[in-house]
Design an enzyme around this catalytic site. Sequence first.
Site, PDB file in Angstrom:
ATOM      1  CD  GLU A 181       2.598   3.234   7.024  1.00  0.00           C
ATOM      2  OE1 GLU A 181       2.981   3.837   6.003  1.00  0.00           O
ATOM      3  OE2 GLU A 181       2.986   2.099   7.309  1.00  0.00           O
ATOM      4  CD  GLU A 389       0.789  -1.462   6.629  1.00  0.00           C
ATOM      5  OE1 GLU A 389       1.858  -1.262   6.011  1.00  0.00           O
ATOM      6  OE2 GLU A 389      -0.221  -0.750   6.497  1.00  0.00           O
TER       7      GLU A 389
HETATM    8  C1  FCB Z   1       3.267   0.795   4.215  1.00  0.00           C
HETATM    9  C2  FCB Z   1       1.867   1.040   3.695  1.00  0.00           C
HETATM   10  C3  FCB Z   1       1.265  -0.126   2.942  1.00  0.00           C
HETATM   11  C4  FCB Z   1       2.278  -0.818   2.066  1.00  0.00           C
HETATM   12  C5  FCB Z   1       3.538  -1.125   2.859  1.00  0.00           C
HETATM   13  C6  FCB Z   1       4.577  -1.862   2.068  1.00  0.00           C
HETATM   14  O1  FCB Z   1       3.906   2.000   4.402  1.00  0.00           O
HETATM   15  O2  FCB Z   1       1.000   1.356   4.757  1.00  0.00           O
HETATM   16  O3  FCB Z   1       0.162   0.351   2.217  1.00  0.00           O
HETATM   17  O4  FCB Z   1       2.514  -0.087   0.941  1.00  0.00           O
HETATM   18  O5  FCB Z   1       4.083   0.053   3.358  1.00  0.00           O
END
Ligand code: FCB
Length: 482
Positions: A181, A389
């Site tokens: 990210e 994620e």
């Molecule tokens: C993302 C992050 C991760 C976590 C989630 C909830 O943006 O990559 O580390 O904090 O959100």
Amino acid sequence: MTGLIDTTRPAPVPQPTDKRAFPSDFLFGVATAAYQIEGAAHEDGRTDSIWDAFARVPGAVVDGHDGEVACDHYHRYESDVAMMADLGLQTYRFSTSWSRIRPDGGPVNPKGLDFYSRLVDSLLEKNIKPWLTLYHWDLPQALEEKGGWANRDTALRFAEYAVDVHAALGDRVQNFTTLNEPWCSSFLSYIGGEHAPGRQDTEAGLAAGHHLLLAHGLAVRELRALDPTLGLGITLNLTVADPVDPTDEGDVDAARRIDGQFNRFFLDPIFRGEYPADVLDDLAGLGLEKYIEPGDLDIISTPIDALGVNYYHGEALTVHPVELEMSTAAPSERPKRSPFPAPEGIYWKLRDLPLTAMNWEVQPEGLTRLLRRINDEYTGTAVKLYVTENGAAFDDVVAPDGAVHDAERAEFLRVHLSAIQDAIAEGVNVYGYFYWSLMDNYEWAWGYHKRFGIVRVDYETQQRTLKDSALEYQRIIANRAL
Ligand code: FCB
């Protein structure tokens, strides 16, 4: 759409009892990040990262929480890996800590590398594929003091660090992700000030964004040269930016601008070797161009094998003031501002959707649309997509018998896996899913207040308890079907 769909891929095997089966090559995993779980923040030679330093700034993190102990995974990795094996996980996405491996950005610390070597061995012993991310936001503080990501030199240091990690683990790790990210580690951290290092400087944020992309490209080149068979990629947090009123030109343009400053600022350099012209117009005068040197975009667009997509929710945008605005900012005391370099006159409308404990909207159909769009416009058959994620924080309650009946999280998991199946059914090349997160952990500026895990962590005793969502995921993985 010819050429965009991988026709060589085996079709999902229909299940007698359930039509919603996953392709046989689809990987089920979970994700974590070093600073959020490891603890041992000053052990075996590790020195401060920007998160250690930021957590000490008054008001930067709710209740001043830090990652000093976190989930103590540094000492408990073996039992954590055993727990992953019990859940049937096929792959584990974790990150390495730059400040453990090259403390202060200096020479290699063998003890730091040894930890990851032991972790990888125990994963492989349990037949769990290690999915390694080199940078999940924990820059050595010493490098921040030399300018951090606003300094071009940091990109070169990152490529060196990538080579060190590969030298120690490349015999056993096949999949390397450069960055997690970069939107967060540039815009949210250098413009919004919500994340470490907590700067509020638009030009520094744009420089950071460019230098992170450059770091990615440089590392891909180095690693590819060392071993052409590696699976190399990057993870981006991407959104679905919708106009509140699709017939309102202003709203449509607001959606275009946020799509540009969230998604395309990163996607286009990586996959097309250029910043989008409309985004450059929107950012005119803010200083980005000063940092782009000849040849940079060629480096940034070095071909990759995998794109990790992190998806939590979409956004509904309008130029008309709204009654209920969606705010995702952490309630830490330190003042923050919009993370976007050019957000003037845009409002985020809260829709009539369920919310998680982060005030994030639950919008699974957005994931289907997002994956289809990325497949069609950027990755096609050349690059595999992985949802690296996706997850939700809820206010979990521990039942008298110690169980956590987190029905909302189990449902969140199911509807997002189902959204991925919808994309696969349309021919989108998605090859895996990593739930965020294996266990409750340090949620950055929110400290330990938000729990995303399918495993509960009692921070007093470090006891782990499988929540109902973990059992649901275990069932889905065992059946390879919803
Ligand atoms: C993302 C992050 C991760 C976590 C989630 C909830 O943006 O990559 O580390 O904090 O959100």
